[in-house]
Design an enzyme around this catalytic site. Structure first.
Site, PDB file in Angstrom:
ATOM      1  N   THR A 101       0.865  -1.261   0.042  1.00 10.29           N
ATOM      2  CA  THR A 101      -0.148  -0.060   0.123  1.00 10.29           C
ATOM      3  C   THR A 101       0.867   1.201   0.004  1.00 10.29           C
ATOM      4  O   THR A 101       1.685   1.392   1.109  1.00 10.29           O
ATOM      5  CB  THR A 101      -0.854  -0.017   1.179  1.00 10.29           C
ATOM      6  OG1 THR A 101      -1.234   1.567   1.531  1.00 10.29           O
ATOM      7  CG2 THR A 101      -0.406  -0.341   2.452  1.00 10.29           C
ATOM      8  N   ILE A 102       0.792   2.080  -1.026  1.00  9.47           N
ATOM      9  CA  ILE A 102       1.637   3.155  -0.978  1.00  9.47           C
ATOM     10  C   ILE A 102       1.218   4.195   0.086  1.00  9.47           C
ATOM     11  O   ILE A 102       2.105   5.123   0.437  1.00  9.47           O
ATOM     12  CB  ILE A 102       1.436   3.733  -2.570  1.00  9.47           C
ATOM     13  CG1 ILE A 102       2.675   4.777  -2.692  1.00  9.47           C
ATOM     14  CG2 ILE A 102       0.336   4.574  -2.592  1.00  9.47           C
ATOM     15  CD1 ILE A 102       2.916   4.868  -4.360  1.00  9.47           C
ATOM     16  N   ASP A 103      -0.118   3.899   0.565  1.00 10.06           N
ATOM     17  CA  ASP A 103      -0.404   4.904   1.636  1.00 10.06           C
ATOM     18  C   ASP A 103       0.018   4.705   2.906  1.00 10.06           C
ATOM     19  O   ASP A 103      -0.041   5.399   3.990  1.00 10.06           O
ATOM     20  CB  ASP A 103      -2.082   5.022   1.769  1.00 10.06           C
ATOM     21  CG  ASP A 103      -2.455   5.823   0.608  1.00 10.06           C
ATOM     22  OD1 ASP A 103      -1.849   6.340  -0.307  1.00 10.06           O
ATOM     23  OD2 ASP A 103      -3.825   5.462   0.187  1.00 10.06           O
ATOM     24  N   ARG A 125       3.371  33.687  -2.346  1.00  2.88           N
ATOM     25  CA  ARG A 125       2.116  33.158  -2.785  1.00  2.88           C
ATOM     26  C   ARG A 125       2.048  32.026  -1.823  1.00  2.88           C
ATOM     27  O   ARG A 125       2.981  31.452  -1.595  1.00  2.88           O
ATOM     28  CB  ARG A 125       2.144  32.380  -4.030  1.00  2.88           C
ATOM     29  CG  ARG A 125       1.603  33.261  -5.179  1.00  2.88           C
ATOM     30  CD  ARG A 125       1.975  32.296  -6.565  1.00  2.88           C
ATOM     31  NE  ARG A 125       1.652  32.973  -7.689  1.00  2.88           N
ATOM     32  CZ  ARG A 125       2.368  32.811  -8.849  1.00  2.88           C
ATOM     33  NH1 ARG A 125       2.853  31.729  -9.156  1.00  2.88           N
ATOM     34  NH2 ARG A 125       1.655  33.647  -9.858  1.00  2.88           N
ATOM     35  N   VAL A 164       2.533  10.757 -10.322  1.00  2.00           N
ATOM     36  CA  VAL A 164       4.014  10.808 -10.136  1.00  2.00           C
ATOM     37  C   VAL A 164       4.607  10.050  -8.788  1.00  2.00           C
ATOM     38  O   VAL A 164       5.620   9.725  -8.792  1.00  2.00           O
ATOM     39  CB  VAL A 164       4.438  12.241 -10.293  1.00  2.00           C
ATOM     40  CG1 VAL A 164       6.064  12.299 -10.130  1.00  2.00           C
ATOM     41  CG2 VAL A 164       4.138  12.805 -11.774  1.00  2.00           C
TER      42      VAL A 164
END
Lengths: 342, 342, 342, 342
Positions: free
Chosen positions: B126-128, B163, B273
């Site tokens: 799981t990339i999370d 910004r 990405v």
């Protein structure tokens, strides 16, 4: 409360992140931070700088240490410990956070035991990852990443020229960088100080790799040595007491492999590039957490401890326990790398 | 022995490294490996490919998965489990190594319990980083690194234009990527799904940052939401049920911050990405060790387990234990990031 | 039409991009491409491989050359040219595209003049950027980038330890890599082969840098030499005919600077890492355009030319013109770097 | 002599390198430098800062501009030019070096023509590379590199999921970033503002790519538009006047491609990451040379010129000539990219 901080020993990506975290956390609690320059030298010679929020702005991604570093050891100097304690008292330091390796933490432990009333909470630092008591130290992941990227680049040049490439990485006593960079880079042989190597086996792995149509990459710790103590070519140009000392194990091994495999061999010594520059994400997070936890420990009244990573937690552990022995690459981890040899 | 392998769910840097390690280790032991394409679909439709040493050459540094992936769930299909078991039998598979997240491992657990005699050893993905039972999963470190590099780049453009920059990163239910990338990138605010946020507080942090002469970076998980459920500008162009759905939380938050702070704000959505491309050194080593350990477990006769990282060890744990609940960012980890807010 | 292609001399990032572009462009026109392995050796020993679209898939980002390379020169071998022409005839080659440096292009020019009827269109390749006739060659930008990243990393470790760091980069006869990497990396001294250096001046620049509170970085081409021909420490351990030959100019200079400045000095030799690995964007575009232009030239019936970058255009120029003399760093470019010395 | 410097328009990697080079070169000649903050605003509101060697230390690798930037145009304000000239006189400025794009250089040209006696030497800046009169501008190479790395990463995730990925890059009027990043990243389609595109052809290229067993990457400039002016899905959710304005051309095109190809499609918008962060080696060298050449021009008494790259030389050219028209991607360069479509 006034907290002192210093960085000692070899530099390491993440030192500045520790300094920043200590200052941010302490300042948020109303505490003040004083930096001492060049490790214990700053305390011996009273070379101090106040560290406020402005002083640490922009430090997180920067390699090295804005406090400078040295290998000065106050206990090796006549009257050294007294000067250190005097300097701490003069600056009204309640707690000291020395960031460093075995030597720096050894001094830290003695200071904590000195009964001087200054709390001492160490932050472990070793790019070689060879300090016991913590799963990882910051800087190691960055060094492994730099070495891996170099190995990634070397594969194609090796294959194009049908050459053996020997990559010498840091690691005098422990082979962690070689092990991880070698596994991550797809090395065909990994040699570490913990396992004196058999040149015949290395030659066999290289020849096997050439037979598959590709060229071998051999990753070697600077402290790795052959089991029989010698690396000699037929012309005697290279031996463990000559070329190795001059050019390092990488150059010596490349010379021997060239002769023994009959294929061109080249050595690449990665050197200081491994320890400089911006830290990886892993190291920035770890160093930041170490800094925060050190302030937590100080504020909790602890002393004689260092912060350590255990699993996903950062916890205080006795300094003595952590520095009692070197953390070496165990057999079973080396066996993992061996699956990919040849 | 014949070992099957498949990769399911979203792709992740390190999947190919797992495949390579399984094949290298199994082949060294005289076992054979068969890959099934596109997750469970390959077993439902008998889409298989033999995996020998040549098939996995060069895979270590490559992102994605050469086996392809899908979200197909055989238990959601009439006769699905039977077709899977039939396909396994037809290929003479003794053990299956499914690499995937909650869904893939859920199917794996059911298969292991089905009494069909095929050993099942999962590899968590799981990339999370939100799978319980393992300290880390591969892919996460790479995603954090990609996000951190983007944040590093954004600091200077934000400061030059005065910004606010809102950086939206992956994380629908857990904020690990936002937390680590935000800490590593020096974010001024980090917003995660686990903690519904207070827009007023975010505005205050941004204004405080501007007052210091620098521009704020806000890192937000895609799943983060305001505590009161709404993000509305005075013109109504942005709300939680309009713009947020269309453009995501990053765009909605940037619009609101621009209005509320009176300073230009821009959103950057890092998107895919983060999950593509070559794995970091940490992830290559972890994925490789997971692959090796999966074969160890299979060869030791285990089933119904997945491999997991605990500290520095890779160990087998029951799949059920690991997938029982989501691993969320705990309060104390979020508090670490908060030290650097504003 | 059948087009042959080979890569000779030292490898370089971008060679595979040239091969891919030649195959893609030729195939789109209905032409066929044959690769010869290991430079001219492949033509001497008839080691050929057909190159179709599948053969070049995924080559663009890969360093090195899938065709292999060597320094074999057919004109140095008895009957060499005849064997090359015989091999070209046997494969029905109408046009040959040799990719290489001075030596490879020299052979190319002779072949073009041999009256054998095979068109010859060269593609210039030199990582050192020292081929005249073209503004830049591919590989150079990648090498400069790798060296610059290393220098970026070294600044912080130098400053932390108050050490001089000497960085040795490629460049035997021309100092382009040192010049550009030194300018891009913020070096305090840049030494190139074109300008024998004065050790006293280097020492003075280093001391000046230390006085400003920072540590010097000295970038030196491997071919740079002192004006008076010697680099000697008081103990004689280092001299231009001993240590320099063994350890290179970087190590010798570091030893001398350590003695002369009274500060620790270390050498870092970047070596083969500079020429391996994935090409930069600039080099991928340039190499691709070179490959396309080579096919254009072949299809236009040209021979005895090489493709060259002039401003933003890629144009054919006579090979002889391009290889008549080495392109050296001119005084005015070196003067640009000198603005930043000390 | 006193030299003023300011940076206007969008920020760009390399601006700080220009500032540093101007200060280093001027200081070495005994001249003084004054920086004006936020472009022409600093001259309108007398917001100035002296720039000495200490002020520019460490600036070379830093993205953005320490002087800040704005889009303020004094000629659009009542009495603006007079205030600018008054401020220049008040600071005793002999020469002004405005660093910026078309707008900033337009003001520079008018100031030079105003007869006020202040020399004006511009430095061209456009990340889009669309300023005529110079082969390249700094920042472009960095942006292309960032985009290429993203595309490299996206290939593997696209292939793993059998998805089309649409990558939107900067470029409102000129497609240089898309062209170079697409060529360098191996894109299967590149769409630029100069060539309104045919959706049918894009769909055909994508389908062709899927047939080869791989997934397409479409790189699109933010300013690219379909030839027939519409991008509509059957549900009408996406059109050139709705979704495109909201989500950009990338999102709109991905929606249409998903429907037309029958394969999942995702958009990635790289955004501000392309313009922030540390410059590439190419851009650091170019920006440094531009800064040096601007001081040379000022010291040579020139005015009304800007510095420009022509081949490998940096030369002064009339500002008017350089800003007369936009530099667009010519047909023959686009044709190079088309070789690799599909």
């Amino acid at each position: 409360m006034r907290i002192g901080i210093l960085t000692g020993g070899g530099d390491c990506p993440g030192l500045n992140a520790v300094i920043r975290a200590v200052v941010r956390k302490a300042t948020a609690s109303g505490d003040e931070v004083v930096g001492f320059r060049d490790g214990w030298r700053g305390l011996l010679e009273d070379d101090a700088v106040p560290l406020d929020l402005a002083a640490v702005r922009g430090l997180l991604p920067r390699g090295g240490t804005v406090l400078g570093t040295s290998r000065t050891n106050p206990y090796a100097l006549e009257g050294g410990p007294e000067r250190v304690l005097g300097c701490l008292a003069a600056h009204g330091i309640d707690a000291l956070v020395p960031v460093g390796g075995e030597d720096t933490l050894g001094v830290a432990a003695k200071l904590a035991d000195s009964g001087a009333g200054v709390r001492v909470v160490g932050v472990p630092k070793t790019i070689d990852n060879d300090l016991d008591g913590t799963d990882y130290t910051f800087g190691f992941d960055t060094a492994v990443g730099v070495a891996m990227e170099a190995i990634d680049r070397l594969h194609t040049t090796g294959d194009s020229h049908h050459r053996t490439l020997v990559v010498e990485v840091m690691g005098r006593h422990a082979g962690w960088i070689a092990l991880h960079a070698g596994m991550a880079g797809g090395a065909n042989v990994v040699l570490v100080p913990e396992r004196p190597f058999d040149v015949d086996a290395v030659v066999a792995h290289c020849l096997h790799r050439f037979e598959s149509g590709y060229s071998p990459i051999v990753v070697v710790s600077e402290g790795a040595r052959p089991a029989d103590g010698e690396l000699v070519t037929s012309t005697g140009q290279t031996d463990a007491f000559g070329h190795v000392r001059l050019g390092g194990i990488g150059a010596a091994l490349a010379a021997v492999l060239e002769e023994r495999t009959g294929r061109e061999s080249r050595a690449v010594v990665l050197g200081h590039v491994q320890r400089g520059g911006t830290p990886s994400a892993f190291d920035r997070v770890l160093a930041t957490r170490f800094g925060l936890a050190a302030v937590d420990a100080v504020q909790a009244g602890l002393s004689g401890v260092m912060v350590a990573l255990r699993g996903t937690d950062v916890v205080p552990v006795p300094i003595a326990e952590a520095t009692a022995r070197l953390k070496l690459v165990p057999l079973e981890r080396y066996a993992e790398a061996e699956v990919f040899f040849g």
